[in-house]
Enzyme design. Structure first.
Site, mmCIF file in Angstrom:
data_model
loop_
_atom_site.group_PDB
_atom_site.id
_atom_site.type_symbol
_atom_site.label_atom_id
_atom_site.label_comp_id
_atom_site.label_asym_id
_atom_site.label_seq_id
_atom_site.Cartn_x
_atom_site.Cartn_y
_atom_site.Cartn_z
ATOM 1 N N SER A 102 0.884 -1.153 -0.180
ATOM 2 C CA SER A 102 0.146 -0.084 -0.172
ATOM 3 C C SER A 102 0.980 1.170 -0.108
ATOM 4 C CB SER A 102 -1.022 -0.012 1.235
ATOM 5 O OG SER A 102 -1.908 0.878 1.142
ATOM 6 N N THR A 103 0.837 2.055 0.970
ATOM 7 C CA THR A 103 1.569 3.228 1.156
ATOM 8 C C THR A 103 3.181 3.007 0.867
ATOM 9 O OG1 THR A 103 0.049 4.174 2.537
ATOM 10 C CG2 THR A 103 1.826 5.364 2.247
ATOM 11 N N HIS A 146 -2.690 -1.120 -3.524
ATOM 12 C CA HIS A 146 -3.845 -0.139 -3.213
ATOM 13 C C HIS A 146 -3.740 1.178 -3.868
ATOM 14 C CE1 HIS A 146 -4.136 -1.908 1.224
ATOM 15 N NE2 HIS A 146 -4.852 -2.803 0.226
ATOM 16 N N MET A 153 -0.043 1.320 5.426
ATOM 17 C CA MET A 153 -0.864 1.494 6.350
ATOM 18 C C MET A 153 -1.956 0.450 6.586
ATOM 19 S SD MET A 153 -1.818 5.669 6.548
ATOM 20 C CE MET A 153 -2.821 5.734 5.235
#
Length: 369
Positions: free
Chosen positions: A189-190, A216, A309
């Site tokens: 993700s991040t 994501h 996250m």
């Protein structure tokens, strides 16, 4: 007492500057110390106010966001969150920004009506909060942030509700070599786009298995991201399509807005795409992919969780581990946000924790390539 995070908001629109400031300052631990109307103004305000993090628009007069970002990373390295259009052009520019050094982005609708702003407020606050305390950066006394060497990187601020780590970080130096996996699955993700851009080009075209990846991202970003990776890699990288058979040496990126799962309608497996389950916090979801592999794949899998996250992927990795999968997680020292790998480590389902520069090597050695 939680330290206040000091933010510089950079946007050529007075409405956007005011809106972002209002959204951010509704959180008691966030304070906008200054705003800037373009890149030139931003560089001056960074010198003057020494913020902890910058939110940066891309299209601005005098100096655009990408030019400004390059100067920030060269002269005043610090966490930067891009404010990005969801158009095709916005996606390309955002991917450029992530390659240059921005840690993440928030979507900016073309009209950005009041309702759109309210919908992203929580996401904006959480990203600013997590990125400002990223292990990638630390603040020297009396100075601007500098990139943190791995040994000196402080632990990120942990959410108040987070449970204590129950499992020790795996101390092994390599993944199990036998049996060699038949499928590689990966979630991020991040910070993931840059991490994947480091890992995938290091894999040879002879990768003997298919690779399924959930990152994501909005739906307009995943195809340009896959195309960009394909141009950098020896393996073939593409946005996944419904029903396509899995092929060795091919990396499939889940389309934004859809879950990707492992399917059994072809002899060697296939891609299944669906909007269900709608209740999932993320779509695509790492957990949904991992759980489908745990349920339907009868060979050996290698599952990897990178920076991000939250906890998406931890439950799925735990299920995969129970089915005998090999598991790998990115180490805290190299994560932009140590959330998803941490959640997996806490569940005790990770064979090996490794910093980002070592992950491609571990994968190559596992597959003997």
């Amino acid at each position: 007492m939680t330290a206040t995070i000091r933010i510089l908001v950079v946007d050529d629109s007075p409405f956007m500057r005011k809106s972002l400031q209002k959204m951010l300052e509704e959180a008691p631990d966030l304070r906008v110390v200054a705003t800037a109307r373009d890149g030139v103004d931003a560089l001056e305000k960074i010198q003057e106010h020494q913020p902890d993090i910058v939110t940066l628009d891309i299209e601005m007069p005098r100096m655009d966001g990408l030019t400004c970002l390059k100067k920030i990373m060269a002269d005043h390295p610090m966490p930067v969150l891009m404010v990005s259009s969801l158009t095709q052009e916005g996606a390309q520019a955002t991917l450029d920004a992530l390659s240059i050094g921005a840690l993440d982005f928030i979507p900016k609708e073309s009209s950005f009506a009041s309702m759109s702003i309210l919908q992203i407020q929580h996401d904006l606050q959480e990203k600013v909060r997590r990125l400002a305390t990223s292990p990638r950066f630390h603040r020297l006394p009396g100075g601007a942030p500098h990139p943190a060497p791995p040994a000196a990187a402080p632990a990120p601020v942990k959410p108040a509700a987070a449970p204590p780590v129950r499992a020790a970080v795996p101390a092994g130096t390599s993944l199990p070599a036998t049996p060699q996996a038949d499928l590689l699955v990966l979630g991020s993700s991040t910070g993931g786009p840059k991490a994947l851009q480091d890992i995938l080009p290091a894999l040879p075209a002879s990768l003997p298995v298919p690779c399924l990846i959930v990152q994501h991202m909005p739906s307009t970003f995943t195809k340009p991201f896959a195309d960009r990776l394909d141009g950098l890699c020896q393996v073939h990288v593409k946005e996944a399509e419904q029903g396509e058979p899995l092929k060795a040496g091919t990396v499939y990126i889940a389309p934004g807005g859809l879950h990707m799962t492992y399917g059994t309608r072809t002899p060697k497996g296939c891609i299944e795409l669906s909007s269900e389950p709608m209740s999932s916090l993320h779509r695509p979801s790492v957990d949904v992919l991992f759980m489908s592999v745990a349920e339907l794949f009868h060979g050996q899998a290698l599952a990897t969780i990178l920076t991000g996250m939250g906890a998406d992927g931890a439950k799925g990795m735990e299920q995969l581990k129970r089915k005998g999968a090999h598991t790998l997680a990115e180490a805290e020292e190299s994560c932009v946000v140590y959330g998803m790998p941490r959640a997996a480590v806490e569940r005790g389902c990770v064979d090996l924790v490794a910093p980002l520069p070592d992950i491609a090597g571990h994968i190559r050695r596992h597959f003997r390539i």
